[in-house]
Write a protein that holds these residues in place. Structure first.
Motif, PDB file in Angstrom:
ATOM      1  N   LEU A  91      30.659  77.930  23.345  1.00  0.00           N
ATOM      2  CA  LEU A  91      29.245  77.569  23.249  1.00  0.00           C
ATOM      3  C   LEU A  91      28.409  78.276  24.310  1.00  0.00           C
ATOM      4  O   LEU A  91      27.388  78.891  23.999  1.00  0.00           O
ATOM      5  CB  LEU A  91      29.101  76.055  23.354  1.00  0.00           C
ATOM      6  N   VAL A  92      28.812  78.185  25.567  1.00  0.00           N
ATOM      7  CA  VAL A  92      28.129  78.900  26.657  1.00  0.00           C
ATOM      8  C   VAL A  92      29.151  79.336  27.694  1.00  0.00           C
ATOM      9  O   VAL A  92      30.193  78.712  27.874  1.00  0.00           O
ATOM     10  CB  VAL A  92      27.033  78.054  27.354  1.00  0.00           C
ATOM     11  N   ASN A  93      28.806  80.422  28.383  1.00  0.00           N
ATOM     12  CA  ASN A  93      29.561  80.908  29.528  1.00  0.00           C
ATOM     13  C   ASN A  93      28.569  81.719  30.352  1.00  0.00           C
ATOM     14  O   ASN A  93      28.498  82.940  30.226  1.00  0.00           O
ATOM     15  CB  ASN A  93      30.762  81.756  29.104  1.00  0.00           C
ATOM     16  N   GLU A  94      27.771  81.009  31.139  1.00  0.00           N
ATOM     17  CA  GLU A  94      26.692  81.662  31.880  1.00  0.00           C
ATOM     18  C   GLU A  94      26.281  80.844  33.098  1.00  0.00           C
ATOM     19  O   GLU A  94      26.715  79.711  33.274  1.00  0.00           O
ATOM     20  CB  GLU A  94      25.492  81.892  30.966  1.00  0.00           C
ATOM     21  N   TRP A 105      24.839  72.325  19.608  1.00  0.00           N
ATOM     22  CA  TRP A 105      25.882  72.934  18.779  1.00  0.00           C
ATOM     23  C   TRP A 105      25.547  72.650  17.331  1.00  0.00           C
ATOM     24  O   TRP A 105      25.316  71.498  16.944  1.00  0.00           O
ATOM     25  CB  TRP A 105      27.271  72.388  19.113  1.00  0.00           C
ATOM     26  N   ASP A 106      25.543  73.721  16.525  1.00  0.00           N
ATOM     27  CA  ASP A 106      25.157  73.606  15.117  1.00  0.00           C
ATOM     28  C   ASP A 106      26.321  73.421  14.154  1.00  0.00           C
ATOM     29  O   ASP A 106      26.147  73.518  12.939  1.00  0.00           O
ATOM     30  CB  ASP A 106      24.334  74.822  14.706  1.00  0.00           C
ATOM     31  N   GLY A 107      27.526  73.150  14.666  1.00  0.00           N
ATOM     32  CA  GLY A 107      28.665  72.899  13.798  1.00  0.00           C
ATOM     33  C   GLY A 107      29.294  74.152  13.211  1.00  0.00           C
ATOM     34  O   GLY A 107      30.011  74.078  12.209  1.00  0.00           O
ATOM     35  N   HIS A 108      29.038  75.312  13.838  1.00  0.00           N
ATOM     36  CA  HIS A 108      29.627  76.570  13.382  1.00  0.00           C
ATOM     37  C   HIS A 108      30.638  77.075  14.402  1.00  0.00           C
ATOM     38  O   HIS A 108      30.502  76.819  15.603  1.00  0.00           O
ATOM     39  CB  HIS A 108      28.544  77.624  13.152  1.00  0.00           C
ATOM     40  N   ASP A 109      31.634  77.822  13.923  1.00  0.00           N
ATOM     41  CA  ASP A 109      32.658  78.373  14.805  1.00  0.00           C
ATOM     42  C   ASP A 109      32.212  79.729  15.358  1.00  0.00           C
ATOM     43  O   ASP A 109      31.076  80.165  15.126  1.00  0.00           O
ATOM     44  CB  ASP A 109      34.008  78.458  14.098  1.00  0.00           C
ATOM     45  N   ASN A 110      33.108  80.413  16.069  1.00  0.00           N
ATOM     46  CA  ASN A 110      32.798  81.718  16.668  1.00  0.00           C
ATOM     47  C   ASN A 110      32.506  82.790  15.631  1.00  0.00           C
ATOM     48  O   ASN A 110      31.886  83.803  15.943  1.00  0.00           O
ATOM     49  CB  ASN A 110      33.931  82.164  17.590  1.00  0.00           C
TER      50      ASN A 110
END
Length: 139
Positions: A91-94, A105-110
């Motif tokens: 979702l985030v890495n910042e 989160w919109d319920g979608h994968d990568n």
């Protein structure tokens, strides 16, 4: 509230209720571990420790809010995992500043595919600490 400096705070209050016939006077105290204290919803007040709140709404469809607080500026990583422990979404890495933040989160994968209904876990990694909570997607 009386902070003790020993990783807990003592809350004191009085109860002055009346039963209609007799007055009741009570003095009460409760000691609370500082890890569970949240000052308020004011985003300008920094958290003393990292906090990962329960997502809302939960259960959710089609999206949910993930709220967290960090005590100082630093890198935040939030990942979503399925019930098998497999990473579904990074979702985030910042970098985030100190304080309270909200991620959706919109319920979608990568791969931008909608994930199926079920139980998911979201994990926050910040400054060597990891916190995990459970959420449910219902379609």
């Amino acid at each position: 509230m009386v902070p003790s400096g020993h990783r807990y705070t003592t809350i004191l209050w009085t109860d002055l209720r009346s039963s209609g016939k007799d007055s009741v006077f009570g003095l009460y105290a409760q000691r609370i571990n500082d890890n569970y204290l949240v000052a308020n919803d004011d985003e300008s007040v920094p958290s003393v420790t990292a906090v990962l709140e329960q997502n809302y709404p939960n259960p959710f469809n089609p999206e949910t809010n993930i709220v967290f607080s960090i005590p100082s500026k630093g890198n935040v990583e939030i990942n979503i995992y399925n019930i098998k422990g497999q990473k579904v979404k990074s979702l985030v890495n910042e970098q985030f500043g100190a304080g309270r933040h909200k991620i959706v989160w919109d319920g979608h994968d990568n791969n931008d595919n909608a994930v199926s209904s079920g139980v998911y876990f979201y994990r926050l990694d910040n400054a060597g600490k990891q916190m995990t909570r459970k959420m449910v997607l219902m379609k």
